[in-house]
Design an enzyme around this catalytic site. Structure first.
Site, PDB file in Angstrom:
ATOM      1  N   ARG A 241      45.292  58.835  41.142  1.00 49.46           N
ATOM      2  CA  ARG A 241      44.699  60.224  41.580  1.00 49.46           C
ATOM      3  C   ARG A 241      43.621  60.049  42.804  1.00 49.46           C
ATOM      4  O   ARG A 241      43.254  61.003  43.377  1.00 49.46           O
ATOM      5  CB  ARG A 241      43.869  60.722  40.156  1.00 49.46           C
ATOM      6  N   HIS A 274      54.588  51.902  37.929  1.00 54.11           N
ATOM      7  CA  HIS A 274      54.765  53.303  38.500  1.00 54.11           C
ATOM      8  C   HIS A 274      53.951  53.533  39.836  1.00 54.11           C
ATOM      9  O   HIS A 274      52.629  53.164  39.684  1.00 54.11           O
ATOM     10  CB  HIS A 274      54.673  54.426  37.472  1.00 54.11           C
ATOM     11  N   TYR A 277      51.273  59.291  42.530  1.00 49.43           N
ATOM     12  CA  TYR A 277      51.840  60.703  42.726  1.00 49.43           C
ATOM     13  C   TYR A 277      51.494  61.026  44.158  1.00 49.43           C
ATOM     14  O   TYR A 277      51.943  62.047  44.385  1.00 49.43           O
ATOM     15  CB  TYR A 277      51.459  61.348  41.715  1.00 49.43           C
ATOM     16  N   HIS A 314      58.392  57.854  43.356  1.00 50.93           N
ATOM     17  CA  HIS A 314      59.059  59.052  43.758  1.00 50.93           C
ATOM     18  C   HIS A 314      59.382  59.050  45.222  1.00 50.93           C
ATOM     19  O   HIS A 314      58.463  58.882  45.962  1.00 50.93           O
ATOM     20  CB  HIS A 314      58.146  60.192  43.225  1.00 50.93           C
ATOM     21  N   GLU A 349      63.069  56.788  41.931  1.00 48.56           N
ATOM     22  CA  GLU A 349      63.273  57.600  40.862  1.00 48.56           C
ATOM     23  C   GLU A 349      64.031  58.845  41.161  1.00 48.56           C
ATOM     24  O   GLU A 349      63.827  59.424  42.096  1.00 48.56           O
ATOM     25  CB  GLU A 349      62.059  57.875  40.225  1.00 48.56           C
ATOM     26  N   ASP A 383      65.808  58.942  35.252  1.00 46.95           N
ATOM     27  CA  ASP A 383      64.995  59.543  34.228  1.00 46.95           C
ATOM     28  C   ASP A 383      65.897  60.536  33.648  1.00 46.95           C
ATOM     29  O   ASP A 383      66.381  61.468  34.287  1.00 46.95           O
ATOM     30  CB  ASP A 383      63.923  60.034  35.063  1.00 46.95           C
ATOM     31  N   HIS A 386      64.914  64.041  33.868  1.00 45.78           N
ATOM     32  CA  HIS A 386      65.061  64.610  35.349  1.00 45.78           C
ATOM     33  C   HIS A 386      66.300  64.925  35.607  1.00 45.78           C
ATOM     34  O   HIS A 386      66.746  65.975  36.435  1.00 45.78           O
ATOM     35  CB  HIS A 386      64.468  63.641  36.414  1.00 45.78           C
ATOM     36  N   HIS A 420      64.095  55.801  32.757  1.00 41.49           N
ATOM     37  CA  HIS A 420      62.853  56.414  31.978  1.00 41.49           C
ATOM     38  C   HIS A 420      63.724  57.273  30.771  1.00 41.49           C
ATOM     39  O   HIS A 420      64.641  57.971  31.116  1.00 41.49           O
ATOM     40  CB  HIS A 420      62.124  57.399  32.952  1.00 41.49           C
ATOM     41  N   ASP A 433      60.565  69.679  35.409  1.00 39.51           N
ATOM     42  CA  ASP A 433      60.150  68.374  34.857  1.00 39.51           C
ATOM     43  C   ASP A 433      59.371  68.468  33.705  1.00 39.51           C
ATOM     44  O   ASP A 433      57.923  68.301  33.890  1.00 39.51           O
ATOM     45  CB  ASP A 433      59.392  67.708  35.956  1.00 39.51           C
ATOM     46  N   HIS A 435      58.646  66.791  30.204  1.00 37.04           N
ATOM     47  CA  HIS A 435      59.098  65.704  29.094  1.00 37.04           C
ATOM     48  C   HIS A 435      58.933  66.009  27.706  1.00 37.04           C
ATOM     49  O   HIS A 435      57.867  66.828  27.545  1.00 37.04           O
ATOM     50  CB  HIS A 435      58.419  64.478  29.493  1.00 37.04           C
ATOM     51  N   GLU A 465      58.238  57.822  28.525  1.00 41.38           N
ATOM     52  CA  GLU A 465      57.290  58.864  29.276  1.00 41.38           C
ATOM     53  C   GLU A 465      56.954  59.901  28.324  1.00 41.38           C
ATOM     54  O   GLU A 465      56.672  61.071  28.784  1.00 41.38           O
ATOM     55  CB  GLU A 465      57.489  59.000  30.708  1.00 41.38           C
TER      56      GLU A 465
END
Length: 550
Positions: A241, A274, A277, A314, A349, A383, A386, A420, A433, A435, A465
């Site tokens: 973050r 991972h 973001y 990503h 990904e 994924d 995805h 994933h 997206d 999950h 995930e």
């Protein structure tokens, strides 16, 4: 200020009137008479200004006292020098000053006078002292952090931060007043938390795990993976973050490698960190592109410090730039990162395709790989949620085989490094997206039976995930890692299971029924969105054919 804030110093209030010939009780020590005190002996020493407080003793010596709550001596000394006064500070709020020149020839009959303080002045000094208190003790600042967490989770009755031994109980009385009680966890509670929820399954060729926490040190991700019974795992190498993060600690790296060896995790194949973001390697702005690249390279360096071979990220998003130029910038950043690192394989990904995101088609992934110079150091992570949301079906055996064949034709199965494993709350080709837990979403259990019995997925990290939060009786979301444990064991059970047998059909029916309400809700929302888009397209076409309305 309460006496407890000053530690062990006992405060004694001075007399209401100052007298020139009688002694005073200052900090439980007596001063025989004003004449016996040398005015210059009570000047604060510069070396004690930061954290010491002065009390005058009967033998003309200056005693340093704990002064966590004291205001800067430098300010007091400056005020005294400006007035030509020698300032004596007692532990209590009223202050006494000796008027006159601070010299050896000063008249011994100098008079002490009390400086009266208004309530506003006292309040201002109390606030200044309170600020000083919060800045000094580290342990107190930690407690304040806990209290802030509690205020954000008002429905929680028992709170304990991850990695902490402090358990906080919060009670609300009939008047609505909150009472907070903290107590340390017992040895039995610690041992219960450390016990694995299920033993890891040995001897399998399919390595299933989840994205676990690495809070309080990356080495803890290993024990968290053991805790849920996973044979593979993913984690963040730093906070995803924010841009600036402290470097990995050497002892944490050493402990991580030791834990992996102790629990037989293959760092080169079954651990998949991972990326952040925030990173967008397709960034067109020069300054922002440099920031993204530096953060990306920092993660690769962290992987190498931990002896990890794979790194999932990503690809990025185009912004206002053409897709082809954005893909070119991603490949260029990867080539630079390869030259600046040694062993790590960045893994692209596959994405769901919302907005201007890159990687939602197999062609996007192929185009990036085509521009990467070192093909041995690039890979892809599929994924399941995805690619299903992007329009690639996995549900029936025939659809699954068709999708995998297309991937092999366009990208190449040799580049597949990880998966994933997620169900989808949104329908096929929704580009959402979202999950969902295994078997509850639109993919259904049959899709994961196809995955778990695909020979080409053997020895790859298969990372869950799926959501693990559920609401308690007060409506507060609580993390339940046993959800991952159950899903890991269920997926492992699918290996070799007859999809036409009663056991599989019963499992499939039970899970499908459990997720029926969510599927209906998201299906209705998707249908409304499609209808709205269709009407907008028709309206736009009508305007193109007939021009704007008068």
């Amino acid at each position: 200020m309460p006496a407890s804030r000053i530690g062990a110093v006992t405060q004694a209030s001075p007399p209401t009137e100052a007298k020139s010939s009688e002694s005073y009780d200052l900090n439980t020590e007596s001063v025989a008479s004003p004449e016996s005190i040398s005015p210059c002996a009570i000047t604060p020493s510069p070396g004690l200004r930061k954290s010491k407080r002065l009390t005058v003793l009967h033998d003309n010596q200056v005693k340093p006292v704990n002064a966590a709550v004291a205001v800067s001596h430098g300010q007091k000394r400056k005020r005294g020098e400006e007035k030509g006064e020698a300032v004596i500070e007692s532990p209590t709020k009223p202050k006494f000053t000796r008027r006159g020149d601070c010299s050896k020839e000063a008249d011994s009959s100098m008079i002490y006078s009390k400086i009266e303080e208004t309530s506003e002045e006292r309040k201002e000094k109390d606030n200044e002292i309170e600020k000083t208190i919060h800045q000094i003790p580290q342990r107190r600042s930690k407690e304040i952090k806990v209290e802030e967490e509690i205020s954000e989770n008002e429905a929680t009755t028992v709170v304990r931060a991850k990695g902490s031994d402090i358990k906080t109980e919060k009670k609300v009385n009939s008047e609505g007043t909150k009472k907070i009680k903290k107590k340390r966890r017992t040895k039995e509670e610690k041992e219960a938390d450390a016990m694995p929820l299920a033993a890891r399954t040995n001897g399998l060729r399919m390595f299933v795990g989840a994205h676990v926490s690495g809070a309080k040190g990356v080495q803890n991700s290993v024990t968290n993976a053991v805790h849920i019974g996973g044979n593979a795992f993913a984690m963040f190498l730093k906070s995803q973050r924010k841009w600036e993060n402290p470097p990995l600690q050497d002892d944490h790296c050493q402990q991580f490698r030791h834990n992996c060896g102790q629990h037989s995790y293959d760092k080169s194949r079954h651990i998949l960190p991972h990326g952040s973001y925030l990173v967008n390697l397709a960034q067109e702005d020069t300054e922002k592109a440099a920031q993204a690249y530096n953060a990306f390279l920092d993660d690769l360096k962290r992987c190498e410090a931990l002896s990890i071979a794979l790194y999932n990220f990503h690809p990025g998003w185009t912004g206002s730039a053409p897709r082809s130029s954005a893909i070119s910038r991603i490949a260029s950043a990867l080539n630079r990162a390869h030259a600046a690192s040694h062993t790590v394989v960045p893994v692209l990904e596959a994405m769901a395709g919302s907005g201007n995101v890159i990687g939602s088609t197999f062609e996007d992934l192929r185009d990036i790989i085509d521009l990467v110079e070192n093909k041995a150091r690039i890979g892809v992570c599929i994924d399941t949620c995805h690619i299903f949301a992007a329009g690639y079906d996995l549900r029936s055996p025939e659809a699954f085989r068709g999708t995998m064949q297309k991937f092999d034709d366009v990208v190449g199965l040799k580049f597949l490094k990880a998966l994933h494993i997620n169900d989808s709350k949104a329908p096929l080709a929704s580009h959402r997206d979202l999950h969902q837990n295994i078997g509850l979403g639109f993919l259904g259990l049959r899709a994961f039976h196809n995955v778990m019995n695909e020979k080409r997925f053997e020895d790859l990290p298969l990372i869950l995930e799926t959501p693990i939060d559920h609401k308690d009786e007060n409506g507060k979301a609580i993390e339940d890692r046993s959800v991952w444990t159950k899903e890991i064991k269920m997926l492992e059970k699918l290996i070799g299971m007859d999809a036409d047998g009663e056991e599989f059909k019963d499992m499939e029916k039970e899970l499908s029924s459990k997720g029926a309400d969510d599927r209906k809700m998201f299906a209705d929302a998707f249908d409304k969105k499609k209808l709205k888009e269709k009407k907008a397209a028709e309206k736009g076409q009508a305007r193109l054919n007939f021009g704007p309305k008068e």
